[in-house]
Design a protein around this motif. Structure first.
Motif, PDB file in Angstrom:
ATOM      1  N   MET A  15       0.835  -1.214   0.000  1.00  0.00           N
ATOM      2  CA  MET A  15       0.000   0.000   0.000  1.00  0.00           C
ATOM      3  C   MET A  15       0.863   1.255   0.000  1.00  0.00           C
ATOM      4  O   MET A  15       0.620   2.215  -0.749  1.00  0.00           O
ATOM      5  CB  MET A  15      -0.900   0.048   1.250  1.00  0.00           C
ATOM      6  CG  MET A  15      -2.004  -0.959   1.291  1.00  0.00           C
ATOM      7  SD  MET A  15      -3.393  -0.434   0.302  1.00  0.00           S
ATOM      8  CE  MET A  15      -3.954   0.931   1.296  1.00  0.00           C
ATOM      9  N   GLU A  42      -2.217   4.367  -5.954  1.00  0.00           N
ATOM     10  CA  GLU A  42      -2.983   3.806  -4.849  1.00  0.00           C
ATOM     11  C   GLU A  42      -4.430   3.547  -5.241  1.00  0.00           C
ATOM     12  O   GLU A  42      -4.988   2.492  -4.964  1.00  0.00           O
ATOM     13  CB  GLU A  42      -2.903   4.810  -3.692  1.00  0.00           C
ATOM     14  CG  GLU A  42      -3.548   4.335  -2.427  1.00  0.00           C
ATOM     15  CD  GLU A  42      -3.883   5.529  -1.552  1.00  0.00           C
ATOM     16  OE1 GLU A  42      -3.677   6.672  -1.990  1.00  0.00           O
ATOM     17  OE2 GLU A  42      -4.360   5.307  -0.443  1.00  0.00           O
ATOM     18  N   ARG A  58     -18.311   0.085  -3.472  1.00  0.00           N
ATOM     19  CA  ARG A  58     -16.961  -0.071  -2.915  1.00  0.00           C
ATOM     20  C   ARG A  58     -16.954   0.252  -1.420  1.00  0.00           C
ATOM     21  O   ARG A  58     -16.308  -0.437  -0.638  1.00  0.00           O
ATOM     22  CB  ARG A  58     -15.987   0.831  -3.647  1.00  0.00           C
ATOM     23  CG  ARG A  58     -14.660   0.884  -2.910  1.00  0.00           C
ATOM     24  CD  ARG A  58     -13.552   1.456  -3.723  1.00  0.00           C
ATOM     25  NE  ARG A  58     -12.595   2.131  -2.862  1.00  0.00           N
ATOM     26  CZ  ARG A  58     -11.637   2.929  -3.292  1.00  0.00           C
ATOM     27  NH1 ARG A  58     -11.524   3.170  -4.593  1.00  0.00           N
ATOM     28  NH2 ARG A  58     -10.808   3.476  -2.449  1.00  0.00           N
ATOM     29  N   PRO A  74      -1.220   3.204   6.600  1.00  0.00           N
ATOM     30  CA  PRO A  74      -1.919   4.362   6.015  1.00  0.00           C
ATOM     31  C   PRO A  74      -2.967   4.939   6.962  1.00  0.00           C
ATOM     32  O   PRO A  74      -3.491   4.244   7.791  1.00  0.00           O
ATOM     33  CB  PRO A  74      -2.601   3.770   4.784  1.00  0.00           C
ATOM     34  CG  PRO A  74      -1.996   2.441   4.569  1.00  0.00           C
ATOM     35  CD  PRO A  74      -1.422   1.982   5.833  1.00  0.00           C
ATOM     36  N   ALA A  78      -9.463   6.957   5.948  1.00  0.00           N
ATOM     37  CA  ALA A  78     -10.034   7.711   4.834  1.00  0.00           C
ATOM     38  C   ALA A  78     -10.767   8.954   5.345  1.00  0.00           C
ATOM     39  O   ALA A  78     -11.308   8.962   6.443  1.00  0.00           O
ATOM     40  CB  ALA A  78     -11.010   6.811   4.069  1.00  0.00           C
ATOM     41  N   MET A 106      -6.626   0.159  -4.992  1.00  0.00           N
ATOM     42  CA  MET A 106      -7.818   0.005  -4.155  1.00  0.00           C
ATOM     43  C   MET A 106      -9.004  -0.469  -4.991  1.00  0.00           C
ATOM     44  O   MET A 106      -9.777  -1.319  -4.562  1.00  0.00           O
ATOM     45  CB  MET A 106      -8.166   1.345  -3.487  1.00  0.00           C
ATOM     46  CG  MET A 106      -7.176   1.784  -2.442  1.00  0.00           C
ATOM     47  SD  MET A 106      -7.152   0.714  -1.008  1.00  0.00           S
ATOM     48  CE  MET A 106      -8.678   1.199  -0.244  1.00  0.00           C
ATOM     49  N   ARG A 125      -8.953  -4.126  -5.943  1.00  0.00           N
ATOM     50  CA  ARG A 125      -9.218  -5.013  -4.812  1.00  0.00           C
ATOM     51  C   ARG A 125     -10.708  -5.406  -4.747  1.00  0.00           C
ATOM     52  O   ARG A 125     -11.066  -6.473  -4.271  1.00  0.00           O
ATOM     53  CB  ARG A 125      -8.861  -4.224  -3.545  1.00  0.00           C
ATOM     54  CG  ARG A 125      -8.559  -4.933  -2.320  1.00  0.00           C
ATOM     55  CD  ARG A 125      -8.151  -3.874  -1.287  1.00  0.00           C
ATOM     56  NE  ARG A 125      -8.996  -2.694  -1.349  1.00  0.00           N
ATOM     57  CZ  ARG A 125     -10.139  -2.544  -0.686  1.00  0.00           C
ATOM     58  NH1 ARG A 125     -10.549  -3.481   0.124  1.00  0.00           N
ATOM     59  NH2 ARG A 125     -10.861  -1.443  -0.801  1.00  0.00           N
ATOM     60  N   PHE A 130     -15.769  -5.509   9.232  1.00  0.00           N
ATOM     61  CA  PHE A 130     -16.837  -5.352  10.221  1.00  0.00           C
ATOM     62  C   PHE A 130     -17.944  -6.376  10.011  1.00  0.00           C
ATOM     63  O   PHE A 130     -19.009  -6.267  10.606  1.00  0.00           O
ATOM     64  CB  PHE A 130     -17.393  -3.924  10.178  1.00  0.00           C
ATOM     65  CG  PHE A 130     -16.554  -2.936  10.958  1.00  0.00           C
ATOM     66  CD1 PHE A 130     -16.810  -2.690  12.295  1.00  0.00           C
ATOM     67  CD2 PHE A 130     -15.490  -2.288  10.354  1.00  0.00           C
ATOM     68  CE1 PHE A 130     -16.028  -1.801  13.022  1.00  0.00           C
ATOM     69  CE2 PHE A 130     -14.703  -1.395  11.072  1.00  0.00           C
ATOM     70  CZ  PHE A 130     -14.971  -1.147  12.409  1.00  0.00           C
ATOM     71  N   THR A 168      -4.170  -2.479   6.419  1.00  0.00           N
ATOM     72  CA  THR A 168      -4.436  -1.216   7.121  1.00  0.00           C
ATOM     73  C   THR A 168      -5.271  -1.501   8.366  1.00  0.00           C
ATOM     74  O   THR A 168      -5.791  -2.602   8.542  1.00  0.00           O
ATOM     75  CB  THR A 168      -5.235  -0.232   6.256  1.00  0.00           C
ATOM     76  OG1 THR A 168      -6.625  -0.611   6.277  1.00  0.00           O
ATOM     77  CG2 THR A 168      -4.741  -0.224   4.826  1.00  0.00           C
ATOM     78  N   ALA A 169      -5.390  -0.471   9.194  1.00  0.00           N
ATOM     79  CA  ALA A 169      -6.160  -0.635  10.437  1.00  0.00           C
ATOM     80  C   ALA A 169      -7.647  -0.853  10.162  1.00  0.00           C
ATOM     81  O   ALA A 169      -8.403  -1.222  11.053  1.00  0.00           O
ATOM     82  CB  ALA A 169      -5.967   0.586  11.325  1.00  0.00           C
ATOM     83  N   CYS A 229     -16.783   3.888  14.569  1.00  0.00           N
ATOM     84  CA  CYS A 229     -15.835   4.398  13.575  1.00  0.00           C
ATOM     85  C   CYS A 229     -15.134   5.699  13.956  1.00  0.00           C
ATOM     86  O   CYS A 229     -14.095   6.023  13.417  1.00  0.00           O
ATOM     87  CB  CYS A 229     -16.528   4.618  12.231  1.00  0.00           C
ATOM     88  SG  CYS A 229     -17.848   3.452  11.871  1.00  0.00           S
ATOM     89  N   LEU A 244     -24.670   2.842   7.112  1.00  0.00           N
ATOM     90  CA  LEU A 244     -23.418   3.586   7.260  1.00  0.00           C
ATOM     91  C   LEU A 244     -23.037   4.262   5.945  1.00  0.00           C
ATOM     92  O   LEU A 244     -22.619   5.431   5.929  1.00  0.00           O
ATOM     93  CB  LEU A 244     -22.300   2.636   7.708  1.00  0.00           C
ATOM     94  CG  LEU A 244     -22.223   2.401   9.221  1.00  0.00           C
ATOM     95  CD1 LEU A 244     -21.418   1.167   9.551  1.00  0.00           C
ATOM     96  CD2 LEU A 244     -21.633   3.629   9.908  1.00  0.00           C
ATOM     97  N   CYS A 287     -11.162   6.396  14.702  1.00  0.00           N
ATOM     98  CA  CYS A 287     -10.187   6.498  13.613  1.00  0.00           C
ATOM     99  C   CYS A 287     -10.580   7.590  12.621  1.00  0.00           C
ATOM    100  O   CYS A 287      -9.768   8.428  12.254  1.00  0.00           O
ATOM    101  CB  CYS A 287     -10.070   5.163  12.881  1.00  0.00           C
ATOM    102  SG  CYS A 287      -9.457   3.836  13.933  1.00  0.00           S
ATOM    103  N   PHE A 298     -12.192  12.367  -2.744  1.00  0.00           N
ATOM    104  CA  PHE A 298     -12.285  10.943  -2.405  1.00  0.00           C
ATOM    105  C   PHE A 298     -13.703  10.422  -2.610  1.00  0.00           C
ATOM    106  O   PHE A 298     -13.920   9.416  -3.289  1.00  0.00           O
ATOM    107  CB  PHE A 298     -11.833  10.725  -0.957  1.00  0.00           C
ATOM    108  CG  PHE A 298     -11.993   9.302  -0.500  1.00  0.00           C
ATOM    109  CD1 PHE A 298     -11.161   8.305  -1.007  1.00  0.00           C
ATOM    110  CD2 PHE A 298     -12.990   8.943   0.398  1.00  0.00           C
ATOM    111  CE1 PHE A 298     -11.309   6.982  -0.598  1.00  0.00           C
ATOM    112  CE2 PHE A 298     -13.146   7.624   0.803  1.00  0.00           C
ATOM    113  CZ  PHE A 298     -12.295   6.643   0.302  1.00  0.00           C
TER     114      PHE A 298
END
Lengths: 291, 427
Positions: free
Chosen positions: A169, A178, A252, A234, A237, A182, A185, A269, A264-265, A214, A281, A217, A244
């Motif tokens: 990443m 990047e 996505r 990273p 977002a 993404m 993926r 979920f 990534t962290a 959420c 969400l 972060c 973005f």
């Protein structure tokens, strides 16, 4: 002498119990021989284990997946005696104030753990786990290595994979590819999905969930600047960024929340949210963009 | 006797989440080895010579044991706070302290056993049976749990089995016989009536010895230990109903006809007020004892385990036993013994406040944690996200905190009453 015979009697009773309940199991090789593939901890992991013992993590966390469907559903494969062959003291635990950790290795990234140990509420706002920010950097590094080793070879493999994905990443970020990575993926079947929920109600549900899961972060306003963010690389977002949000489809967002972004962290979920909740969400995230 | 209370204020200190992992063993160690063990041993020092109809074998050794014990507690708290731990529940203390404890246990046991052997009373009252057994059992149990494997030479699952053999038996073979022995001593004196049945009490005694040492592994049900070992432990846990019922029936029958002594002090009797408080504590302690001991076999069953294990239910259970049954009996001992040693009663008003506040606090504490435990168990069973369950417990943890505050307050009242009655004596 009467008193002495009582003493002898009670001594005999306890010794009999010791012989059967304590000494007998000790003769059983399946209880002390390591299962295939189980290896002793390396030096760093062992140091982390000492921190784990010293800080009393084991009062709140068990390390045993019992032979019960509820345990398997939450934590994975049932624990076998051979997995503990090198552990002294063994840290099976007795209370689950926090979740079982027997299979936790590789589930999260190293930086997730770092932010979580510095202050669990940075990452999980409702957490009641104590903060361990007073540990030294070395101790934190060791503790993370230990936690990532829980679950044996399988866990170590997963944790190693997380680290490789992270490098990939960061490399992609450096090369400016990047976004392509993404997008690639996410399976095409997801990208085209449309949000079946819309309207105020879904947004309100999403808002509540966002604050619960959420905001540590991604920040209360979704700008990617929660208290955990500065420990993460990273970084989370930014949902207020028009650039973005304009470039990602609902499908996505939905896919990423369900399955996380490996390396990534941002972890999956799936186990915590229903499909409905994830779509709520997504609906909420769409309201965050700044003009 | 006095030494007992120095550790007391710490009894309930373990509720701060801050650095919880360090405080928790201090809380448990002080409660178990500071407060409870010391009160119970003090009671044995008081009761054994009286039952044996002779003075203590050696006053000097007794003083030595008090000194050693306080030293032990001090060092224990200091090392635990410094993070020095073996990482085994109830057996956290570092190896040298384990040896110190065995030494002082030996001193106590030697002293009391010599007293019993040289007794001038032919009959061995059941309390003496219990005290004697505890003094034989505890060194063995502590040795197996803490010393035999030289502080850490045990690996894997066997380590857990040994740990739980030890962990449950400090309850079963130390607190229980000392506590029940003390209760058997106090009850006939407080209600001024002989024990209902000596034979029944002995049945309780031998069944306790027969079944209790086998139950330890019930802490590992469904865990990575052999299924036969779990089954043995479950069977023994259920069999524990026998000694418990023996004790309960015996108590009940002994008090029968004297229930009024609970609410009003007997006229014209020395220390009647204090004895009334002691009886209150004794009887309610008996109720807690019965409740805990009915819970025990119940929660050991395979059908119940999944719902309660690892939850706050078990925390409630542990507090019901140590704080409910055994601490209440401990207070009964103090209210009975103190006036007889100092010639002065503790303030009856404060004593009443102590009793009711503690009872209220304990009830709230146990109720909130039991409900919290059931919520945890059933939510996990239903697969609810873990953090959601954590968040759902919040109201119950607040009730628990408030209840704990009540109990702490009651204990400070008690301490105040205790020391002011002492000050009077010195003057």
């Amino acid at each position: 002498m009467r008193a002495l015979s009582i003493a002898a009697g009670v001594a005999a009773l306890v010794l009999a119990a010791i012989a059967v309940t304590v000494l007998l199991p000790m003769g059983d090789p399946s209880l002390y021989q390591p299962s295939p593939g189980v290896k002793p901890l390396n030096e760093l992991e062992e140091m982390g284990r000492q921190v784990y013992i010293r800080e009393g993590c084991w009062y709140c966390h068990t390390q045993q997946v019992r032979n019960l469907s509820m345990d398997v559903q939450y934590y994975g494969r049932v624990s076998s005696p051979g997995e503990y062959a090198y552990d002294s003291p063994v840290l099976l635990g007795t209370e689950r104030t926090g979740p079982d950790l027997a299979r936790i290795g590789g589930v999260y990234t190293d930086d997730w753990h770092l932010a979580h140990f510095i202050n669990p509420r940075y990452v999980v706002p409702a957490s009641i786990m104590p903060s361990f920010s007073y540990l030294s950097d070395d101790e934190l590094e060791a503790l993370i290595a230990y936690v990532q080793s829980l679950g044996g070879e399988e866990a170590r493999r997963k944790a190693e994979m997380q680290r490789r994905m992270k490098q990939a990443m960061l490399e992609a970020q450096r090369l400016g590819i990047e976004e392509e990575m993404m997008q690639a993926r996410v399976p095409a079947s997801y990208r085209g999905l449309e949000n079946p929920l819309a309207g105020r109600e879904a947004v309100l549900v999403g808002k509540r969930l966002f604050a619960f899961y959420c905001r540590g972060c991604h920040g209360s306003a979704g700008a990617g600047d929660g208290p955990a963010a500065r420990y993460l690389n990273p970084r989370p977002a930014n949902f207020t960024s028009a650039e973005f949000m304009g470039s990602v489809e609902d499908g996505r967002l939905y896919y990423s929340i369900l399955n996380g972004v490996p390396g990534t962290a941002m972890h999956p979920f799936k186990a915590r949210l229903t499909e409905q909740e994830v779509w709520s969400l997504v609906a909420y995230l769409r309201t965050l963009q700044e003009e | 006797m006095l030494a007992v209370k120095f550790v007391y204020p710490d009894f309930l200190s373990g509720y701060a989440w801050l650095q919880f992992g360090r405080l928790r063993p201090v809380h448990v160690t002080l409660a178990a080895f500071g407060w409870l063990s010391m009160v119970q041993v003090a009671m044995a020092y008081y009761a054994v010579p009286r039952l044996a109809k002779r003075e203590l074998y050696s006053e000097r050794l007794a003083r030595l044991s008090v000194l050693l014990w306080n030293l032990f507690i001090l060092l224990a708290a200091a090392t635990l706070l410094a993070g020095m731990t073996q990482g085994r529940e109830y057996a956290e203390l570092v190896y040298p302290l384990d040896l110190l404890f065995l030494l002082l246990l030996g001193v106590v046991a030697y002293n009391l056993v010599r007293t019993v052997l040289a007794r001038r009373e032919e009959k061995l009252y059941v309390s003496l049976w219990y005290f004697l057994a505890a003094l034989v059992w505890m060194p063995v149990v502590y040795f197996v749990g803490n010393a035999m494997w030289a502080g850490g030479a045990l690996y894997g699952v066997n380590d857990a089995i040994v740990n739980w053999f030890y962990g449950h038996n400090i309850l079963g073979l130390w607190f229980t016989p000392l506590g029940v022995g003390a209760a058997y001593y106090l009850l006939p004196k407080l209600v001024r009536k002989p024990l209902y049945s000596h034979r029944l009490s002995l049945l309780g005694f031998w069944t306790l010895g027969l079944f209790y040492p086998w139950v330890g592994t019930h802490h590992l049900i469904f865990g990575p230990v052999p299924v036969w070992a779990q089954t043995v432990a479950i069977a023994a846990s259920v069999a524990m109903l026998l000694p418990v019922l023996a004790v309960t029936v015996n108590f009940w029958k002994t008090i029968e006809g004297r229930w009024h002594l609970l609410s009003q002090a007997e006229q014209g009797r020395r220390f009647a007020q204090s004895d009334c408080t002691a009886l209150k504590f004794l009887v309610l302690g008996g109720v807690w004892y019965l409740l805990t001991c009915l819970q025990g076999p119940f929660q050991a069953l395979r059908a119940v385990q999944p719902y309660v294990h690892f939850t706050n239910w078990v925390v409630a259970h542990a507090h019901l036993a140590l704080l409910g049954a055994f601490s209440f009996w401990g207070f009964a001992c103090i209210y009975y013994v103190m006036p007889r040693l100092t010639g002065k009663e503790l303030s009856p008003r404060l004593a009443r406040a102590h009793f009711y506040l503690l009872t209220l606090g304990l009830s709230g504490f146990v109720a909130s944690l039991t409900i919290a435990g059931l919520i945890q168990g059933s939510s996990w069973q239903a697969g609810v996200a873990f953090v959601k369950v954590v968040a759902a417990l919040k109201p119950y943890l607040i009730v628990r905190l408030a209840s704990a505050a009540l109990m702490v307050a009651s204990v400070y009242l008690f301490l105040y009453a205790f020391f002011s009655s002492l000050r009077g004596v010195q003057r």
